[in-house]
Scaffold this motif. Structure first.
Motif, PDB file in Angstrom:
ATOM      1  N   MET A   1     -39.763  16.438  16.766  1.00  0.00           N
ATOM      2  CA  MET A   1     -38.868  15.469  16.178  1.00  0.00           C
ATOM      3  C   MET A   1     -37.751  16.165  15.390  1.00  0.00           C
ATOM      4  O   MET A   1     -36.611  15.730  15.438  1.00  0.00           O
ATOM      5  CB  MET A   1     -39.675  14.518  15.283  1.00  0.00           C
ATOM      6  N   THR A   2     -38.094  17.224  14.673  1.00  0.00           N
ATOM      7  CA  THR A   2     -37.108  17.973  13.908  1.00  0.00           C
ATOM      8  C   THR A   2     -36.059  18.573  14.836  1.00  0.00           C
ATOM      9  O   THR A   2     -34.861  18.581  14.511  1.00  0.00           O
ATOM     10  CB  THR A   2     -37.791  19.087  13.089  1.00  0.00           C
ATOM     11  N   LYS A   3     -36.476  19.049  15.981  1.00  0.00           N
ATOM     12  CA  LYS A   3     -35.544  19.633  16.954  1.00  0.00           C
ATOM     13  C   LYS A   3     -34.572  18.562  17.467  1.00  0.00           C
ATOM     14  O   LYS A   3     -33.370  18.818  17.607  1.00  0.00           O
ATOM     15  CB  LYS A   3     -36.312  20.263  18.106  1.00  0.00           C
ATOM     16  N   LEU A   4     -35.073  17.366  17.718  1.00  0.00           N
ATOM     17  CA  LEU A   4     -34.237  16.261  18.190  1.00  0.00           C
ATOM     18  C   LEU A   4     -33.194  15.890  17.135  1.00  0.00           C
ATOM     19  O   LEU A   4     -32.014  15.707  17.452  1.00  0.00           O
ATOM     20  CB  LEU A   4     -35.113  15.053  18.542  1.00  0.00           C
ATOM     21  N   ILE A   5     -33.600  15.817  15.900  1.00  0.00           N
ATOM     22  CA  ILE A   5     -32.673  15.503  14.807  1.00  0.00           C
ATOM     23  C   ILE A   5     -31.642  16.615  14.667  1.00  0.00           C
ATOM     24  O   ILE A   5     -30.451  16.360  14.456  1.00  0.00           O
ATOM     25  CB  ILE A   5     -33.445  15.267  13.486  1.00  0.00           C
ATOM     26  N   SER A   6     -32.072  17.852  14.796  1.00  0.00           N
ATOM     27  CA  SER A   6     -31.164  18.994  14.709  1.00  0.00           C
ATOM     28  C   SER A   6     -30.131  18.954  15.833  1.00  0.00           C
ATOM     29  O   SER A   6     -28.941  19.215  15.610  1.00  0.00           O
ATOM     30  CB  SER A   6     -31.974  20.283  14.765  1.00  0.00           C
ATOM     31  N   GLN A   7     -30.553  18.640  17.047  1.00  0.00           N
ATOM     32  CA  GLN A   7     -29.623  18.539  18.177  1.00  0.00           C
ATOM     33  C   GLN A   7     -28.639  17.388  17.974  1.00  0.00           C
ATOM     34  O   GLN A   7     -27.449  17.510  18.268  1.00  0.00           O
ATOM     35  CB  GLN A   7     -30.402  18.352  19.475  1.00  0.00           C
ATOM     36  N   TYR A   8     -29.152  16.289  17.457  1.00  0.00           N
ATOM     37  CA  TYR A   8     -28.300  15.129  17.177  1.00  0.00           C
ATOM     38  C   TYR A   8     -27.252  15.487  16.128  1.00  0.00           C
ATOM     39  O   TYR A   8     -26.070  15.176  16.285  1.00  0.00           O
ATOM     40  CB  TYR A   8     -29.159  13.948  16.726  1.00  0.00           C
ATOM     41  N   THR A   9     -27.646  16.152  15.067  1.00  0.00           N
ATOM     42  CA  THR A   9     -26.728  16.563  14.007  1.00  0.00           C
ATOM     43  C   THR A   9     -25.690  17.544  14.548  1.00  0.00           C
ATOM     44  O   THR A   9     -24.511  17.462  14.200  1.00  0.00           O
ATOM     45  CB  THR A   9     -27.512  17.197  12.835  1.00  0.00           C
ATOM     46  N   ALA A  10     -26.104  18.459  15.395  1.00  0.00           N
ATOM     47  CA  ALA A  10     -25.169  19.416  16.005  1.00  0.00           C
ATOM     48  C   ALA A  10     -24.138  18.690  16.870  1.00  0.00           C
ATOM     49  O   ALA A  10     -22.954  19.028  16.857  1.00  0.00           O
ATOM     50  CB  ALA A  10     -25.934  20.448  16.831  1.00  0.00           C
ATOM     51  N   LEU A  11     -24.601  17.680  17.604  1.00  0.00           N
ATOM     52  CA  LEU A  11     -23.681  16.887  18.425  1.00  0.00           C
ATOM     53  C   LEU A  11     -22.675  16.152  17.549  1.00  0.00           C
ATOM     54  O   LEU A  11     -21.475  16.117  17.854  1.00  0.00           O
ATOM     55  CB  LEU A  11     -24.463  15.896  19.293  1.00  0.00           C
ATOM     56  N   LEU A  12     -23.144  15.582  16.450  1.00  0.00           N
ATOM     57  CA  LEU A  12     -22.235  14.885  15.529  1.00  0.00           C
ATOM     58  C   LEU A  12     -21.211  15.849  14.941  1.00  0.00           C
ATOM     59  O   LEU A  12     -20.035  15.480  14.785  1.00  0.00           O
ATOM     60  CB  LEU A  12     -23.029  14.211  14.411  1.00  0.00           C
ATOM     61  N   ASP A  13     -21.625  17.060  14.627  1.00  0.00           N
ATOM     62  CA  ASP A  13     -20.685  18.058  14.101  1.00  0.00           C
ATOM     63  C   ASP A  13     -19.595  18.376  15.125  1.00  0.00           C
ATOM     64  O   ASP A  13     -18.423  18.501  14.783  1.00  0.00           O
ATOM     65  CB  ASP A  13     -21.421  19.345  13.716  1.00  0.00           C
ATOM     66  N   LYS A  14     -19.978  18.480  16.390  1.00  0.00           N
ATOM     67  CA  LYS A  14     -18.992  18.741  17.452  1.00  0.00           C
ATOM     68  C   LYS A  14     -18.031  17.562  17.590  1.00  0.00           C
ATOM     69  O   LYS A  14     -16.827  17.755  17.769  1.00  0.00           O
ATOM     70  CB  LYS A  14     -19.701  19.008  18.781  1.00  0.00           C
ATOM     71  N   LEU A  15     -18.564  16.359  17.528  1.00  0.00           N
ATOM     72  CA  LEU A  15     -17.711  15.177  17.624  1.00  0.00           C
ATOM     73  C   LEU A  15     -16.761  15.078  16.440  1.00  0.00           C
ATOM     74  O   LEU A  15     -15.610  14.665  16.593  1.00  0.00           O
ATOM     75  CB  LEU A  15     -18.560  13.910  17.742  1.00  0.00           C
ATOM     76  N   ASP A  16     -17.224  15.447  15.262  1.00  0.00           N
ATOM     77  CA  ASP A  16     -16.363  15.426  14.074  1.00  0.00           C
ATOM     78  C   ASP A  16     -15.183  16.378  14.231  1.00  0.00           C
ATOM     79  O   ASP A  16     -14.095  16.114  13.720  1.00  0.00           O
ATOM     80  CB  ASP A  16     -17.152  15.791  12.818  1.00  0.00           C
ATOM     81  N   ARG A  17     -15.365  17.460  14.938  1.00  0.00           N
ATOM     82  CA  ARG A  17     -14.278  18.408  15.170  1.00  0.00           C
ATOM     83  C   ARG A  17     -13.229  17.845  16.143  1.00  0.00           C
ATOM     84  O   ARG A  17     -12.126  18.360  16.226  1.00  0.00           O
ATOM     85  CB  ARG A  17     -14.808  19.744  15.670  1.00  0.00           C
ATOM     86  N   LEU A  18     -13.582  16.815  16.871  1.00  0.00           N
ATOM     87  CA  LEU A  18     -12.639  16.168  17.792  1.00  0.00           C
ATOM     88  C   LEU A  18     -11.913  14.993  17.128  1.00  0.00           C
ATOM     89  O   LEU A  18     -11.293  14.176  17.803  1.00  0.00           O
ATOM     90  CB  LEU A  18     -13.376  15.676  19.037  1.00  0.00           C
ATOM     91  N   ASP A  19     -11.983  14.917  15.803  1.00  0.00           N
ATOM     92  CA  ASP A  19     -11.378  13.816  15.062  1.00  0.00           C
ATOM     93  C   ASP A  19      -9.881  13.673  15.350  1.00  0.00           C
ATOM     94  O   ASP A  19      -9.336  12.584  15.309  1.00  0.00           O
ATOM     95  CB  ASP A  19     -11.626  14.031  13.568  1.00  0.00           C
ATOM     96  N   TRP A  20      -9.210  14.779  15.668  1.00  0.00           N
ATOM     97  CA  TRP A  20      -7.785  14.751  15.975  1.00  0.00           C
ATOM     98  C   TRP A  20      -7.498  13.906  17.212  1.00  0.00           C
ATOM     99  O   TRP A  20      -6.385  13.403  17.404  1.00  0.00           O
ATOM    100  CB  TRP A  20      -7.272  16.174  16.208  1.00  0.00           C
ATOM    101  N   LEU A  21      -8.486  13.729  18.050  1.00  0.00           N
ATOM    102  CA  LEU A  21      -8.303  13.001  19.299  1.00  0.00           C
ATOM    103  C   LEU A  21      -8.105  11.497  19.085  1.00  0.00           C
ATOM    104  O   LEU A  21      -7.420  10.839  19.863  1.00  0.00           O
ATOM    105  CB  LEU A  21      -9.523  13.250  20.192  1.00  0.00           C
ATOM    106  N   VAL A  22      -8.669  10.974  18.002  1.00  0.00           N
ATOM    107  CA  VAL A  22      -8.615   9.529  17.751  1.00  0.00           C
ATOM    108  C   VAL A  22      -7.182   9.004  17.650  1.00  0.00           C
ATOM    109  O   VAL A  22      -6.806   8.079  18.371  1.00  0.00           O
ATOM    110  CB  VAL A  22      -9.461   9.149  16.518  1.00  0.00           C
ATOM    111  N   PRO A  23      -6.322   9.550  16.776  1.00  0.00           N
ATOM    112  CA  PRO A  23      -4.958   9.009  16.718  1.00  0.00           C
ATOM    113  C   PRO A  23      -4.147   9.269  17.990  1.00  0.00           C
ATOM    114  O   PRO A  23      -3.319   8.450  18.377  1.00  0.00           O
ATOM    115  CB  PRO A  23      -4.336   9.708  15.502  1.00  0.00           C
ATOM    116  N   THR A  24      -4.413  10.389  18.646  1.00  0.00           N
ATOM    117  CA  THR A  24      -3.707  10.679  19.891  1.00  0.00           C
ATOM    118  C   THR A  24      -4.067   9.643  20.948  1.00  0.00           C
ATOM    119  O   THR A  24      -3.190   9.104  21.635  1.00  0.00           O
ATOM    120  CB  THR A  24      -4.053  12.104  20.379  1.00  0.00           C
TER     121      THR A  24
END
Length: 173
Positions: A1-24
């Motif tokens: 379960m901890t691994k799943l949460i860690s992978q989910y958090t890592a995915l969210l971090d990657k998505l947060d880095r794409l924040d510039w894409l929203v206004p574009t």
């Protein structure tokens, strides 16, 4: 379960880095869905030049007054002429500013005001039922809520990195 949460958090971090894409994407969506709606609406408001309002503009913006004088544009008073001129200029200029990403936040905020006035005219002048929000067969007011959300994204996030705003900001620093 901890691994799943860690992978989910890592995915969210990657998505947060794409924040510039929203206004574009918001600007591209505006171009694809609404730009030509506003541009065509503006062209229908002029009769030969930007300073000559059409009978359609008179009827669209001041429906009751236009009907009272049988859509005779020579009967426009100075206030009506200024409102039609201002609305027409706004429908030409603001969409272009949004698409090129210049003064995007101001243009998007002005578009929110424009859509609110447009909706007010439709409700008071054309009899569109405001109380039918989200259950109307016509869906006009529902669509405008989505338009305002699109403009709000641009107000809060700006134009994004692929814009004249970003270029000007880069040159200023």
């Amino acid at each position: 379960m901890t691994k799943l949460i860690s992978q989910y958090t890592a995915l969210l971090d990657k998505l947060d880095r794409l924040d510039w894409l929203v206004p574009t994407l918001a600007r591209l969506s505006f171009l694809a869905v609404l730009f030509f709606y506003f541009w065509n609406s503006a062209t229908l408001k002029i009769d030969g030049s930007i300073f000559s309002p059409s009978a359609g503009a008179f009827g669209q913006i001041f429906p009751k007054a236009a009907e009272a004088v049988l859509y005779d544009v020579t009967q426009l008073n100075i206030f009506q002429r200024l409102v039609i001129f201002g609305g027409t200029v706004a429908e030409f200029v603001l969409p272009v500013l949004i698409v090129i990403g210049l003064m995007t936040r101001v243009a998007a905020l002005a578009m929110i005001g424009f859509v609110m006035v447009q909706t007010l005219v439709d409700v008071t002048g054309h009899g569109v039922a405001l109380g039918s929000l989200f259950d109307s067969a016509q869906g006009l007011i529902d669509q405008r809520v989505m338009w305002i959300l699109l403009f709000a994204i641009l107000v809060f996030k700006g134009a994004g990195p692929v814009s004249l705003d970003a270029l000007l900001r880069k040159r200023a620093t």
